[in-house]
Design an enzyme around this catalytic site. Structure first.
Site, PDB file in Angstrom:
ATOM      1  N   SER A   3       0.842  -1.188   0.000  1.00  0.00           N
ATOM      2  CA  SER A   3       0.000   0.000   0.000  1.00  0.00           C
ATOM      3  C   SER A   3       0.886   1.251   0.000  1.00  0.00           C
ATOM      4  O   SER A   3       1.672   1.433  -0.926  1.00  0.00           O
ATOM      5  CB  SER A   3      -0.959  -0.047   1.190  1.00  0.00           C
ATOM      6  OG  SER A   3      -1.992   0.885   1.045  1.00  0.00           O
ATOM      7  N   HIS A  51      -7.147  -5.646  -1.633  1.00  0.00           N
ATOM      8  CA  HIS A  51      -5.922  -4.970  -1.192  1.00  0.00           C
ATOM      9  C   HIS A  51      -5.041  -5.917  -0.380  1.00  0.00           C
ATOM     10  O   HIS A  51      -3.856  -5.675  -0.206  1.00  0.00           O
ATOM     11  CB  HIS A  51      -6.327  -3.747  -0.364  1.00  0.00           C
ATOM     12  CG  HIS A  51      -5.289  -2.666  -0.291  1.00  0.00           C
ATOM     13  ND1 HIS A  51      -4.677  -2.125  -1.395  1.00  0.00           N
ATOM     14  CD2 HIS A  51      -4.757  -2.004   0.776  1.00  0.00           C
ATOM     15  CE1 HIS A  51      -3.822  -1.183  -1.027  1.00  0.00           C
ATOM     16  NE2 HIS A  51      -3.844  -1.100   0.287  1.00  0.00           N
ATOM     17  N   ASP A  81      -8.747  -4.990  -5.873  1.00  0.00           N
ATOM     18  CA  ASP A  81      -8.253  -3.831  -5.123  1.00  0.00           C
ATOM     19  C   ASP A  81      -8.803  -2.574  -5.774  1.00  0.00           C
ATOM     20  O   ASP A  81      -8.295  -2.112  -6.790  1.00  0.00           O
ATOM     21  CB  ASP A  81      -6.729  -3.807  -5.127  1.00  0.00           C
ATOM     22  CG  ASP A  81      -6.164  -2.707  -4.235  1.00  0.00           C
ATOM     23  OD1 ASP A  81      -6.959  -1.897  -3.708  1.00  0.00           O
ATOM     24  OD2 ASP A  81      -4.940  -2.653  -4.063  1.00  0.00           O
TER      25      ASP A  81
END
Length: 722
Positions: free
Chosen positions: A558, A673, A641
């Site tokens: 991320s 994600h 995601d």
């Protein structure tokens, strides 16, 4: 000046057994331990995946709060939610319904003979998040949540209407959130009552009441992470409080959420106690964790100030149900609590991130005004759930970097702290056998503008007279942190036991160290945080003689993935043998494709069109940075995601391939994600660790090291032969 702080005698060789990806994924996963009213027994669930059968099993267990002994309660996988009615009786949700396809049921069972329970109510859909209280009349008042239609009826997927077309049509945002396209259904809290019949058994009394549907566009619990902590029922059974994102502002542009108060029977319209026009003025951010006091006269909740900032500091507020007055507590406390429990009508325990740990703090309500700073009840581990057991004792469930689950008894007297560790996973699970506090330590070093904290995790058989390659792990968020807690996705010990010393820094932007550090990352993504990481690497190089930085590798997810991409085009990128980016942003202008627009607009001080230069200030895809790409790079990006769409990972892979940088792209079409499926998680670990091991030389040093060839999934390679 940096300092190394040993949590135990890590100078001695560790006795830990190597933690492999298979062991990590297949180790038991346990829930919080919930005590009965007398505080002598607690119930908890457990699940476990088997790579032999490729199936998961689940069970419910009892924990003796005096001896720490665990005994099985049931292995019925249909038992999904359990609450105590009294010391020896349990109410639970059965995930099946004999009469209604896709429905569920409420059952009542005795502790001594659980299988002989009986059905108390039929539920028209799949329900979760059961909470219940027994009133003075003997009635059971309960709440739980399910998907709902706007007309208030519960949504049952098996009975739902289907359409011939797959089209989706939207007139407003969100279109999709996290990993799901929005539909016309929503989460809603339902209330119901069970009464005793003439046969001394409980049975449903009337229909369920949808407490959320009366407010257009309200939703509770709020996805994707909302659950039973988003609502509460008062001890007298008269009131329900729930959180909902504010229905009167655009949800994709604001974090604003209200706490609604409504009679349990739904006889009145829900009222937002901290909605527009309420005091204190100017407090307009996210609200959560409503909890009634034991006397049902007060409601505690948490709220942020800024309506566009998901990582703003949370403050505790107390709402008086009679006077409707709202009082803030400990407003000068430089921590952001994320959980609350009343221990009596005048005392609260709050859980908060705190310098790399998750600690509990004692808050006497009447004294906690102004500059009051709460005292710690715990220190060092990560407490994730806690309940009052009896008297002045809490039952605390949590984890550490070396243990996936523990249950402690903790005194409400700050001077006593932890009374007893009842059980720890690393002492009872074969998969975690030998792990312990000697596997970790931490360091503090001078960062870009303030001292920075990092965790250090050691490999199996660690000997500080030897050297080990560095594994440099960068956390996401960006407002997040590495904690002394367990993870089944990014577990530093799994990396370490390949033969690395893992360093996991908490640079500028990290949470749990005060507002100033957290907030300083705003519009500064590649500035101070990057400099902090450079200084972390330099500190390790210059001070930890047992770490070989010449063979170091780095990985992040991320925001951590963004930072790895930024590092690839920076001087620090040349110091690593290999890089891994998991779901990281690459192209600055692609940020507009995210779903939570308030996040980007807060991080970069404005909209995509008004302050475009802010979005591009730290752009890993800038041409001058791409020209520096050289370090072998693995990219993972998943189709579901929607926070950072898969095109970001594909864009990075395209560039690396065209630049001739050794690279590989790993994709899971059914993951978001995160990677959560056990079989997918195994491949993820094989590819991530295999990639790092290949370029660090670990694969040559350690015959048991994970390699890329451990994965049986075929690799697509249509390049012409060299």
């Amino acid at each position: 000046m940096g300092a190394l702080r040993w949590l135990s005698l890590a100078a001695a060789a560790s006795s830990a057994l190597a933690l492999t990806p298979e062991q990590l994924i297949s180790a038991p996963r346990r829930s919080e331990a919930i005590p009965n009213p007398s505080g002598n027994i607690a119930v908890f669930s457990s699940s476990q995946y088997s790579f032999d059968t490729h199936e998961s099993s689940s069970a419910w267990n009892l924990l003796d709060l005096r001896s720490g002994k665990i005994t099985p309660l049931t292995n019925d996988s249909n038992v999904s939610e359990i609450v105590w009615l009294n010391d020896s009786t349990l109410l639970y949700i059965n995930g099946t319904n004999a009469q209604i396809p896709g429905g569920s049921e409420l059952w009542v069972s005795g502790l001594s003979n659980f299988p002989s329970g009986y059905k108390a109510a039929s539920l028209p859909a799949s329900f979760s998040g059961l909470k219940a209280v027994t009133t003075k009349s003997g009635d059971i008042k309960f709440v739980a949540y399910a998907q709902s239609y706007r007309n208030g009826t519960a949504y049952n997927e098996e009975l739902a209407e289907t359409y011939l077309s797959s089209a989706r049509i939207y007139d407003s945002i969100y279109v999709r959130h996290w990993d799901t396209y929005l539909t016309t259904t929503f989460n809603a809290v339902f209330s119901g009552t069970l009464k005793k019949t003439q046969h001394a058994r409980y049975a449903s009394a009337g229909s369920l009441k949808n407490l959320v549907a009366p407010i257009p566009n309200a939703e509770s619990p709020y996805p994707p992470f909302g659950g039973s902590s988003d609502y509460d029922i008062s001890a007298d059974g008269k009131w329900v409080a729930y959180k909902s994102k504010a229905p009167d502002v655009p949800q994709a542009n604001h974090t604003t959420a209200y706490i609604y108060l409504v009679p349990h029977d739904g006889s009145e319209t829900p009222v937002p106690i901290n909605g527009p026009g309420s005091a204190p003025e100017g407090i307009e951010g996210d609200s959560n964790n409503p909890v009634f006091s034991p006397d049902s006269k007060s409601l505690a909740y948490l709220q942020m100030k800024d309506p566009t900032y998901e990582s703003d500091r949370r403050v505790i507020y107390i709402y008086d149900l009679a006077s409707k007055k709202i009082t803030p507590l400990a407003t000068e406390w430089d921590r952001s609590p994320d959980s609350l429990k009343w221990t009596d009508k005048s005392t609260i325990v709050a859980g908060s991130e705190d310098e790399g740990s998750g600690n509990l703090f004692l808050i006497p309500v009447k004294k906690a005004t102004g500059d009051f700073i709460p005292e710690k009840l715990t220190n060092g581990k990560y407490a994730s759930a806690f309940y009052l057991a009896s008297g002045n004792t809490l039952v605390v469930t949590g984890s550490t970097l070396y243990s996936s689950w523990y249950v402690d008894l903790v005194s409400l007297n700050p001077k006593r702290g932890t009374i007893k560790n009842l059980v720890s996973a690393h002492e009872i699970d074969p998969e975690l056998s030998g792990l312990g506090p000697e596997d970790i330590s931490d360091i503090w070093f001078a960062g870009n503008w303030t001292d920075i904290h990092a965790w250090v995790i050691y490999p199996e058989g660690f000997d500080k007279s030897k050297t080990y390659p560095l594994a440099f792990l960068i956390h996401g968020g960006p407002q997040g942190a590495w904690y002394n807690s367990w993870s089944s996705r990014w577990n530093p010990k799994v990396f370490a036991d390949q033969g690395y010393v893992v360093v996991a820094p908490n640079p500028t932007g990290s949470t749990g160290y005060g507002d100033e550090l957290t907030d300083a990352i705003q519009n500064n993504w590649g500035g101070a945080p990057y400099e902090d990481l450079v200084k972390a690497w330099e500190y390790v190089r210059d001070n930890l003689d047992y770490v070989d930085t010449d063979r170091g590798v780095a990985a992040g997810a991320s925001y951590g993935g963004f930072m790895v991409n930024w590092i690839q085009g920076s001087d620090l990128g040349r110091e690593f043998k290999a890089l891994v980016t998991h779901d990281g942003t690459f192209v600055a202008d692609a940020k507009i494709s995210t779903e939570e627009l308030w996040f980007m607009e807060r991080e970069f001080n404005g909209t995509f069109w008004d302050v475009r230069d802010n979005y591009r200030r730290f752009d890993p895809s800038a041409p001058e940075r791409i020209l520096r790409f050289a370090t072998p790079h693995l990219i993972i990006h998943n189709d579901l995601d929607y926070r950072l769409p898969v095109a970001e990972g594909l864009s990075l892979f395209n560039v690396l391939q065209e630049r001739g940088v050794p690279s590989r792209f790993l994709n899971f079409p059914d993951e978001n994600h995160w990677v959560t499926s056990p079989e997918n998680s195994l491949v993820w670990h094989q590819q991530v660790l295999g990639w790092l091991n290949k370029y660090s030389g670990i694969a040559e040093d350690n015959e048991d090291a994970v390699t890329l060839e451990d994965t049986v999934v075929p690799v697509v390679n249509i390049n012409p032969p060299a």
